[in-house]
Motif scaffolding. Structure first.
Motif, PDB file in Angstrom:
ATOM      1  N   GLU A 182       0.809  -1.221   0.000  1.00  0.00           N
ATOM      2  CA  GLU A 182       0.000   0.000   0.000  1.00  0.00           C
ATOM      3  C   GLU A 182       0.842   1.270   0.000  1.00  0.00           C
ATOM      4  N   GLY A 183       2.086   1.175   0.432  1.00  0.00           N
ATOM      5  CA  GLY A 183       2.941   2.354   0.491  1.00  0.00           C
ATOM      6  C   GLY A 183       4.197   2.042   1.262  1.00  0.00           C
ATOM      7  N   PRO A 184       5.072   3.028   1.410  1.00  0.00           N
ATOM      8  CA  PRO A 184       6.335   2.793   2.111  1.00  0.00           C
ATOM      9  C   PRO A 184       6.131   2.752   3.624  1.00  0.00           C
ATOM     10  N   PRO A 185       7.020   2.045   4.334  1.00  0.00           N
ATOM     11  CA  PRO A 185       6.964   2.101   5.795  1.00  0.00           C
ATOM     12  C   PRO A 185       7.288   3.516   6.275  1.00  0.00           C
ATOM     13  N   ALA A 186       6.764   3.892   7.417  1.00  0.00           N
ATOM     14  CA  ALA A 186       6.922   5.267   7.926  1.00  0.00           C
ATOM     15  C   ALA A 186       8.388   5.683   8.010  1.00  0.00           C
ATOM     16  N   ASP A 187       9.281   4.778   8.383  1.00  0.00           N
ATOM     17  CA  ASP A 187      10.693   5.134   8.533  1.00  0.00           C
ATOM     18  C   ASP A 187      11.403   5.343   7.191  1.00  0.00           C
ATOM     19  N   ARG A 188      10.740   5.026   6.091  1.00  0.00           N
ATOM     20  CA  ARG A 188      11.335   5.185   4.755  1.00  0.00           C
ATOM     21  C   ARG A 188      10.594   6.174   3.884  1.00  0.00           C
ATOM     22  N   ALA A 189       9.469   6.679   4.319  1.00  0.00           N
ATOM     23  CA  ALA A 189       8.592   7.477   3.461  1.00  0.00           C
ATOM     24  C   ALA A 189       9.328   8.646   2.803  1.00  0.00           C
ATOM     25  N   LYS A 190      10.126   9.395   3.562  1.00  0.00           N
ATOM     26  CA  LYS A 190      10.817  10.559   2.995  1.00  0.00           C
ATOM     27  C   LYS A 190      11.804  10.140   1.908  1.00  0.00           C
ATOM     28  N   ASP A 191      12.525   9.044   2.115  1.00  0.00           N
ATOM     29  CA  ASP A 191      13.492   8.564   1.124  1.00  0.00           C
ATOM     30  C   ASP A 191      12.819   8.160  -0.184  1.00  0.00           C
ATOM     31  N   MET A 192      11.556   7.789  -0.132  1.00  0.00           N
ATOM     32  CA  MET A 192      10.854   7.274  -1.307  1.00  0.00           C
ATOM     33  C   MET A 192      10.228   8.375  -2.164  1.00  0.00           C
ATOM     34  N   ASP A 193      10.330   9.637  -1.736  1.00  0.00           N
ATOM     35  CA  ASP A 193       9.701  10.743  -2.448  1.00  0.00           C
ATOM     36  C   ASP A 193      10.199  10.919  -3.880  1.00  0.00           C
ATOM     37  N   LEU A 194      11.472  10.633  -4.154  1.00  0.00           N
ATOM     38  CA  LEU A 194      12.024  10.910  -5.480  1.00  0.00           C
ATOM     39  C   LEU A 194      11.204  10.244  -6.583  1.00  0.00           C
ATOM     40  N   TYR A 195      10.768   8.997  -6.351  1.00  0.00           N
ATOM     41  CA  TYR A 195       9.963   8.276  -7.339  1.00  0.00           C
ATOM     42  C   TYR A 195       8.530   8.022  -6.879  1.00  0.00           C
ATOM     43  N   GLY A 196       8.216   8.266  -5.620  1.00  0.00           N
ATOM     44  CA  GLY A 196       6.891   7.959  -5.086  1.00  0.00           C
ATOM     45  C   GLY A 196       5.751   8.665  -5.804  1.00  0.00           C
ATOM     46  N   TRP A 197       5.994   9.832  -6.350  1.00  0.00           N
ATOM     47  CA  TRP A 197       4.959  10.592  -7.066  1.00  0.00           C
ATOM     48  C   TRP A 197       4.494   9.863  -8.329  1.00  0.00           C
ATOM     49  N   LEU A 198       5.269   8.889  -8.803  1.00  0.00           N
ATOM     50  CA  LEU A 198       4.906   8.147 -10.012  1.00  0.00           C
ATOM     51  C   LEU A 198       3.822   7.101  -9.783  1.00  0.00           C
ATOM     52  N   ILE A 199       3.535   6.766  -8.534  1.00  0.00           N
ATOM     53  CA  ILE A 199       2.576   5.697  -8.256  1.00  0.00           C
ATOM     54  C   ILE A 199       1.261   6.002  -8.956  1.00  0.00           C
ATOM     55  N   GLY A 200       0.783   5.048  -9.746  1.00  0.00           N
ATOM     56  CA  GLY A 200      -0.454   5.205 -10.495  1.00  0.00           C
ATOM     57  C   GLY A 200      -0.288   4.738 -11.924  1.00  0.00           C
ATOM     58  N   SER A 201      -1.230   5.123 -12.766  1.00  0.00           N
ATOM     59  CA  SER A 201      -1.241   4.712 -14.177  1.00  0.00           C
ATOM     60  C   SER A 201      -1.100   5.926 -15.082  1.00  0.00           C
ATOM     61  N   TRP A 202      -0.426   5.712 -16.205  1.00  0.00           N
ATOM     62  CA  TRP A 202      -0.075   6.783 -17.117  1.00  0.00           C
ATOM     63  C   TRP A 202      -0.245   6.309 -18.563  1.00  0.00           C
ATOM     64  N   GLU A 203      -0.459   7.256 -19.473  1.00  0.00           N
ATOM     65  CA  GLU A 203      -0.423   6.968 -20.904  1.00  0.00           C
ATOM     66  C   GLU A 203       0.689   7.825 -21.495  1.00  0.00           C
ATOM     67  N   MET A 204       1.208   7.397 -22.669  1.00  0.00           N
ATOM     68  CA  MET A 204       2.338   8.135 -23.217  1.00  0.00           C
ATOM     69  C   MET A 204       2.328   8.130 -24.742  1.00  0.00           C
ATOM     70  N   ASP A 205       2.956   9.166 -25.266  1.00  0.00           N
ATOM     71  CA  ASP A 205       3.297   9.240 -26.674  1.00  0.00           C
ATOM     72  C   ASP A 205       4.809   9.042 -26.734  1.00  0.00           C
ATOM     73  N   ILE A 208      24.364   4.906  -0.548  1.00  0.00           N
ATOM     74  CA  ILE A 208      24.858   5.732  -1.664  1.00  0.00           C
ATOM     75  C   ILE A 208      23.993   6.975  -1.858  1.00  0.00           C
ATOM     76  N   ASP A 209      22.969   7.117  -1.017  1.00  0.00           N
ATOM     77  CA  ASP A 209      22.003   8.206  -1.133  1.00  0.00           C
ATOM     78  C   ASP A 209      21.494   8.296  -2.574  1.00  0.00           C
ATOM     79  N   GLY A 210      21.130   7.140  -3.112  1.00  0.00           N
ATOM     80  CA  GLY A 210      20.632   7.054  -4.473  1.00  0.00           C
ATOM     81  C   GLY A 210      19.820   5.787  -4.651  1.00  0.00           C
ATOM     82  N   TRP A 211      19.374   5.577  -5.853  1.00  0.00           N
ATOM     83  CA  TRP A 211      18.480   4.468  -6.184  1.00  0.00           C
ATOM     84  C   TRP A 211      19.152   3.506  -7.150  1.00  0.00           C
ATOM     85  N   HIS A 212      19.058   2.216  -6.860  1.00  0.00           N
ATOM     86  CA  HIS A 212      19.455   1.187  -7.814  1.00  0.00           C
ATOM     87  C   HIS A 212      18.280   0.979  -8.760  1.00  0.00           C
ATOM     88  N   ILE A 213      18.537   1.087 -10.044  1.00  0.00           N
ATOM     89  CA  ILE A 213      17.513   0.971 -11.082  1.00  0.00           C
ATOM     90  C   ILE A 213      17.826  -0.277 -11.905  1.00  0.00           C
TER      91      ILE A 213
END
Length: 171
Positions: free
Chosen positions: A15-38, A93-98
């Motif tokens: 359902e979402g990130p644990p409370a102790d991680r919520a701030k760290d997840m902001d960089l990509y958290g806004w993407l949660i949902g569905s999108w269409e693209m060209d 590393i204060d970053g994300w593994h992709i």
């Protein structure tokens, strides 16, 4: 046919990130949902290909990661790309593994993602050994511009290979 959520998908999703991680997840958290693209694909011979597509983002692994699915063109048309990205924040590393994988095209990439000003920039290498830079730019709550670039070596200029103009369809 009735679709039920399998025990595997129930264990994967969150359902979402644990409370102790919520701030760290902001960089990509806004993407949660569905999108269409060209989508625009720039080929080496100077021609371009255009498609529509869709992508879906969700919390996974008890909210410790974000996973997506990118589909081109939009379903139900036969796929030319059907891949997934796993994004995992690493406080060391204060970053994300992709980790990107598109089994349809036997394409994969490993990158590190970080904020750069108002953008998100992911740097790494792909299945061919090329350097990759994927950027999320012009970010709003309901849209973003994704730019995929590659080069053979550090001294070569970046070449844009893909662009996605993406719009939110569901939160």
């Amino acid at each position: 046919m009735t679709m039920t959520i399998s025990p595997f998908l129930t264990a994967l999703g969150s359902e979402g990130p644990p409370a102790d991680r919520a701030k760290d997840m902001d960089l990509y958290g806004w993407l949660i949902g569905s999108w269409e693209m060209d989508t625009v694909h720039y080929l080496d011979d100077g021609t371009i290909q255009k498609w529509t597509g869709e992508c879906h983002f969700g919390w996974v692994l008890e909210g410790r990661a974000i996973q997506d699915v990118w589909i081109r063109p939009k379903r139900p048309a036969p796929s030319t790309m059907y891949g997934t990205t796993l994004r995992i924040f690493d406080p060391g590393i204060d970053g994300w593994h992709i980790l990107w994988n598109d089994p349809l095209n036997r394409d994969h990439s490993r990158q590190i993602g970080r904020a750069e000003g108002k953008d998100i920039v992911q740097l790494g290498t792909d299945a061919r050994g090329l350097k990759t830079r994927w950027r999320f730019t012009e970010i709003t709550a309901n849209s973003f511009h994704w730019i995929g670039e590659e080069r053979s070596s550090e001294c070569d200029p970046w070449q844009i290979t893909y662009e996605h103009l993406v719009r939110r369809t569901k939160p």
